[in-house]
Design a protein around this motif. Structure first.
Motif, short mmCIF file in Angstrom:
data_model
loop_
_atom_site.label_atom_id
_atom_site.label_comp_id
_atom_site.label_asym_id
_atom_site.label_seq_id
_atom_site.Cartn_x
_atom_site.Cartn_y
_atom_site.Cartn_z
N UNK A 60 77.64 -2.62 -16.89
CA UNK A 60 76.63 -3.52 -17.36
C UNK A 60 76.51 -3.33 -18.87
N UNK A 61 76.50 -4.44 -19.57
CA UNK A 61 76.35 -4.43 -21.03
C UNK A 61 75.08 -5.19 -21.35
N UNK A 62 74.21 -4.58 -22.12
CA UNK A 62 72.95 -5.21 -22.49
C UNK A 62 73.05 -5.77 -23.91
N UNK A 63 72.36 -6.88 -24.13
CA UNK A 63 72.32 -7.47 -25.47
C UNK A 63 70.96 -8.11 -25.69
N UNK A 64 70.69 -8.45 -26.92
CA UNK A 64 69.47 -9.20 -27.23
C UNK A 64 69.57 -10.57 -26.58
N UNK A 65 68.46 -11.18 -26.28
CA UNK A 65 68.48 -12.46 -25.60
C UNK A 65 69.00 -13.61 -26.43
N UNK A 66 68.87 -13.52 -27.75
CA UNK A 66 69.19 -14.66 -28.59
C UNK A 66 70.54 -14.57 -29.31
N UNK A 67 71.20 -13.42 -29.24
CA UNK A 67 72.48 -13.26 -29.91
C UNK A 67 73.29 -12.16 -29.24
N UNK A 111 87.96 -10.31 -19.24
CA UNK A 111 88.32 -11.72 -19.26
C UNK A 111 87.24 -12.59 -18.62
N UNK A 112 86.22 -11.93 -18.05
CA UNK A 112 85.07 -12.62 -17.46
C UNK A 112 83.82 -11.80 -17.72
N UNK A 113 82.78 -12.46 -18.20
CA UNK A 113 81.47 -11.84 -18.37
C UNK A 113 80.49 -12.62 -17.50
N UNK A 114 79.82 -11.92 -16.62
CA UNK A 114 78.80 -12.53 -15.77
C UNK A 114 77.44 -12.29 -16.43
N UNK A 115 76.77 -13.36 -16.77
CA UNK A 115 75.47 -13.30 -17.43
C UNK A 115 74.39 -13.41 -16.35
N UNK A 116 73.49 -12.45 -16.34
CA UNK A 116 72.42 -12.44 -15.35
C UNK A 116 71.15 -12.98 -15.97
N UNK A 117 70.65 -14.07 -15.42
CA UNK A 117 69.41 -14.67 -15.89
C UNK A 117 69.66 -15.97 -16.62
N UNK A 118 68.60 -16.72 -16.78
CA UNK A 118 68.66 -18.02 -17.45
C UNK A 118 68.74 -17.87 -18.96
N UNK A 119 68.60 -18.99 -19.64
CA UNK A 119 68.74 -18.99 -21.10
C UNK A 119 67.56 -18.32 -21.80
#
Length: 65
Positions: A1-8, A23-31
């Motif tokens: 799991x890789x965490x990032x800021x929500x806006x960038x 080659x694939x990143x699964x983003x958890x959660x909406x925008x």
């Protein structure tokens, strides 16, 4: 799991994606959790993205189950 800021996409997260040769990143959660802009930054690196999201955090949890 890789965490990032929500806006960038944080530089550390971008480096982790590169180091893992993902080659694939699964983003958890909406925008609201991870913006479309951050998703675009991942895609611009040639990495496919898949977003799993529901109308709220509980529905997102159902997507993961």
């Amino acid at each position: 799991m890789i965490l990032t800021a929500g806006d960038t996409l944080r530089p550390e997260a971008a480096q982790a994606i590169e180091d893992l040769a993902a080659d694939l990143v699964i983003i958890l959660g909406g925008t609201n959790a991870v913006s479309a802009g951050a998703q675009d930054q991942i895609g611009s690196r040639g990495v496919e993205t898949l977003r799993l999201a529901g109308a709220n955090r509980f529905e997102t949890d159902v997507q993961l189950a």
